[in-house]
Design an enzyme around this catalytic site. Structure first.
Site, PDB file in Angstrom:
ATOM      1  N   ASP A   1      33.279  38.501  38.538  1.00  0.00           N
ATOM      2  CA  ASP A   1      34.205  39.262  38.919  1.00  0.00           C
ATOM      3  C   ASP A   1      33.371  40.630  38.848  1.00  0.00           C
ATOM      4  OD1 ASP A   1      36.287  37.593  39.420  1.00  0.00           O
ATOM      5  OD2 ASP A   1      36.972  37.986  37.314  1.00  0.00           O
TER       6      ASP A   1
ATOM      7  N   ASP B   1      39.005  36.759  45.526  1.00  0.00           N
ATOM      8  CA  ASP B   1      40.318  37.050  45.033  1.00  0.00           C
ATOM      9  C   ASP B   1      41.171  37.808  45.745  1.00  0.00           C
ATOM     10  OD1 ASP B   1      39.840  35.801  42.650  1.00  0.00           O
ATOM     11  OD2 ASP B   1      39.091  37.461  41.497  1.00  0.00           O
TER      12      ASP B   1
END
Length: 163
Positions: free
Chosen positions: A116, A132
């Site tokens: 991330d 995402d």
């Protein structure tokens, strides 16, 4: 031919996700950050060994199995969607969700975590990635389409187990 083009789009989206994550792992693993908008948006490296927002942390095998099962269900659903132009948006949404799931699954299998890196500092939002984004935006669009565009009969026909 349409399904082949959809596969190309899916592959491109997964590749884009993986390239951004690789760039982050190459350039930001030493703790560096890239500020895009001061006190609002920056890129940081974060290992997420759980699901969204870090829930189920450390459950890599379980999350991998769940993702694979969801992908199988999505493939089944994809082939149930009529190829008519009216359902193009629904097909595209499914492709984006699948691309997000595959992109994060690839990280989870290869690295044991999901990379991330997008951080909205302004609201201290949990760090996320391109995959995402695919999933989140698609989920909102899917809800909109089901509530305001497709008729109940159309959704029932797609979900019907026996034709």
């Amino acid at each position: 031919m349409k399904r082949f083009l959809h596969l190309i789009v899916l592959s491109f989206l997964v590749a884009l996700d993986q390239i951004t994550k690789l760039a982050v792992r190459i350039n930001l693993t030493d703790g560096r950050e890239i500020t895009l908008i001061p006190k609002v948006l920056k890129f940081v490296f974060h290992k997420n060994d759980g699901a969204v927002w870090g829930i189920m942390s450390g459950k890599t095998i379980l999350l991998t199995v769940i993702t694979i099962l969801i992908l199988i269900l999505m493939i089944w659903f994809y082939f149930r969607i009529p190829t008519k132009r009216r359902f193009f948006a629904l097909q595209l949404i499914l492709i984006f969700v699948a691309a997000g799931a595959v992109g994060n699954l690839m990280d989870r299998i290869a690295l044991g975590y999901v990379t991330d890196f997008i951080y909205f500092e302004l609201i201290d939002f949990p760090v996320f990635n391109v995959a995402d984004c695919y999933i989140t935006v698609s989920a909102f669009l899917l809800v909109f389409l089901v509530l305001f565009f497709y008729k109940e009969e159309e959704i029932d026909q797609i979900l019907k187990i026996g034709k």
